[in-house]
Design a protein around this motif. Sequence first.
Motif, PDB file in Angstrom:
ATOM      1  N   LEU A 169       0.825  -1.211   0.000  1.00 11.43           N
ATOM      2  CA  LEU A 169       0.000   0.000   0.000  1.00 11.43           C
ATOM      3  C   LEU A 169       0.861   1.263   0.000  1.00 11.43           C
ATOM      4  O   LEU A 169       0.505   2.266  -0.635  1.00 11.43           O
ATOM      5  CB  LEU A 169      -0.945  -0.007   1.202  1.00 11.43           C
ATOM      6  CG  LEU A 169      -2.033  -1.087   1.171  1.00 11.43           C
ATOM      7  CD1 LEU A 169      -2.802  -1.110   2.489  1.00 11.43           C
ATOM      8  CD2 LEU A 169      -2.986  -0.860   0.003  1.00 11.43           C
ATOM      9  N   LEU A 182      -8.615  -5.408   5.947  1.00 12.07           N
ATOM     10  CA  LEU A 182      -7.748  -4.257   5.688  1.00 12.07           C
ATOM     11  C   LEU A 182      -7.519  -3.394   6.924  1.00 12.07           C
ATOM     12  O   LEU A 182      -6.560  -2.622   6.966  1.00 12.07           O
ATOM     13  CB  LEU A 182      -8.357  -3.384   4.589  1.00 12.07           C
ATOM     14  CG  LEU A 182      -8.132  -3.827   3.151  1.00 12.07           C
ATOM     15  CD1 LEU A 182      -8.970  -2.984   2.206  1.00 12.07           C
ATOM     16  CD2 LEU A 182      -6.660  -3.741   2.788  1.00 12.07           C
ATOM     17  N   TYR A 183      -8.391  -3.526   7.919  1.00  8.98           N
ATOM     18  CA  TYR A 183      -8.305  -2.638   9.067  1.00  8.98           C
ATOM     19  C   TYR A 183      -7.622  -3.301  10.265  1.00  8.98           C
ATOM     20  O   TYR A 183      -7.740  -2.839  11.396  1.00  8.98           O
ATOM     21  CB  TYR A 183      -9.706  -2.121   9.400  1.00  8.98           C
ATOM     22  CG  TYR A 183     -10.311  -1.455   8.182  1.00  8.98           C
ATOM     23  CD1 TYR A 183      -9.766  -0.280   7.674  1.00  8.98           C
ATOM     24  CD2 TYR A 183     -11.366  -2.033   7.487  1.00  8.98           C
ATOM     25  CE1 TYR A 183     -10.268   0.314   6.532  1.00  8.98           C
ATOM     26  CE2 TYR A 183     -11.887  -1.441   6.353  1.00  8.98           C
ATOM     27  CZ  TYR A 183     -11.334  -0.267   5.869  1.00  8.98           C
ATOM     28  OH  TYR A 183     -11.833   0.317   4.729  1.00  8.98           O
ATOM     29  N   ILE A 187      -1.716  -3.713   9.544  1.00  7.11           N
ATOM     30  CA  ILE A 187      -1.757  -3.147   8.191  1.00  7.11           C
ATOM     31  C   ILE A 187      -1.773  -1.627   8.261  1.00  7.11           C
ATOM     32  O   ILE A 187      -1.056  -0.949   7.519  1.00  7.11           O
ATOM     33  CB  ILE A 187      -2.976  -3.684   7.413  1.00  7.11           C
ATOM     34  CG1 ILE A 187      -2.820  -5.187   7.151  1.00  7.11           C
ATOM     35  CG2 ILE A 187      -3.150  -2.921   6.097  1.00  7.11           C
ATOM     36  CD1 ILE A 187      -3.986  -5.815   6.418  1.00  7.11           C
ATOM     37  N   SER A 231       1.432   0.339   6.845  1.00  9.87           N
ATOM     38  CA  SER A 231       1.154   1.163   5.658  1.00  9.87           C
ATOM     39  C   SER A 231       1.321   2.649   5.954  1.00  9.87           C
ATOM     40  O   SER A 231       1.170   3.478   5.049  1.00  9.87           O
ATOM     41  CB  SER A 231      -0.274   0.916   5.155  1.00  9.87           C
ATOM     42  OG  SER A 231      -1.241   1.551   5.979  1.00  9.87           O
ATOM     43  N   VAL A 285      -3.379   2.821   3.840  1.00  6.44           N
ATOM     44  CA  VAL A 285      -4.625   2.091   3.653  1.00  6.44           C
ATOM     45  C   VAL A 285      -5.777   3.072   3.435  1.00  6.44           C
ATOM     46  O   VAL A 285      -6.802   2.721   2.838  1.00  6.44           O
ATOM     47  CB  VAL A 285      -4.902   1.163   4.868  1.00  6.44           C
ATOM     48  CG1 VAL A 285      -5.189   1.959   6.116  1.00  6.44           C
ATOM     49  CG2 VAL A 285      -6.024   0.193   4.578  1.00  6.44           C
TER      50      VAL A 285
END
Length: 264
Positions: free
Chosen positions: A133, A153-154, A158, A162, A166
Amino acid sequence: MKTIHSIQNPTVKQLVQLRDKSRERKKTGSFLIEGKREISLAIKGEYELETILFYPELFSIDQLNNLTNQQINTIEISKEVYQKLAYRDTTEGVLAVAKSKLNTLSDLKFQSESPLILVAEAPEKPGNIGAILRTADAANVDAVIIANPKTDLYNPNIIRSSVGCVFTNNIANGTTDEIIDFLKSQNIQIYCAALQASVNYHTQDFKKPSAVVVGSEATGLSDIWLENSSQNIIIPMQGEIDSMNVSVAAGILIFEAKRQRGFL
């Protein structure tokens, strides 16, 4: 303004679950963000914030007011509560609860007539997803698509790895079949990073609508990608092994596409 001083407070216990448990994030449709930069990027990415929590010894009221001009539920927390909720070693004193986005393929909107898309199939490690990302943000690709995701994704790892990218990327999730159908419906060429029947990546024309597809480091791409590839591409290597970190490979391929498009 509400205050919370005890780590036994039910709200604190719920937020710990939200931070640590994917099923809790999915059930509530919310997630926890830590850090001023990450919260600022989430606001810029049009995420809806539900609550902001701050520890005033580290994050002042003035900083809080400068962070957002939205009317958001705000909670002052104690040092003990902040330490209970904070995920990172560095301390900034501010966290937020935000609403998740659905991140569906149908939500993707491209600003470019010749979109450049990065697809990652089943990346195993949150750190790799975060690095991908960051690369996508640096290259300003039109979208990042995660095929067959193994984590949501949360996930805080991550978000952390990132560094908030994200929130800055145009992201979607889907199955491999769904993504291939979507790319074909948009007349986007599919370039699969693979060893089989491949040509050197720099020989291809990435100026047309293109999706660069990378697989896991352990198993590579699934057969269905290779069967639907417009062209398999390879990064020539001179060492003893025939693979590299997926985020590094993605960066090499994406920035070659950007070079061809005149952005480097």
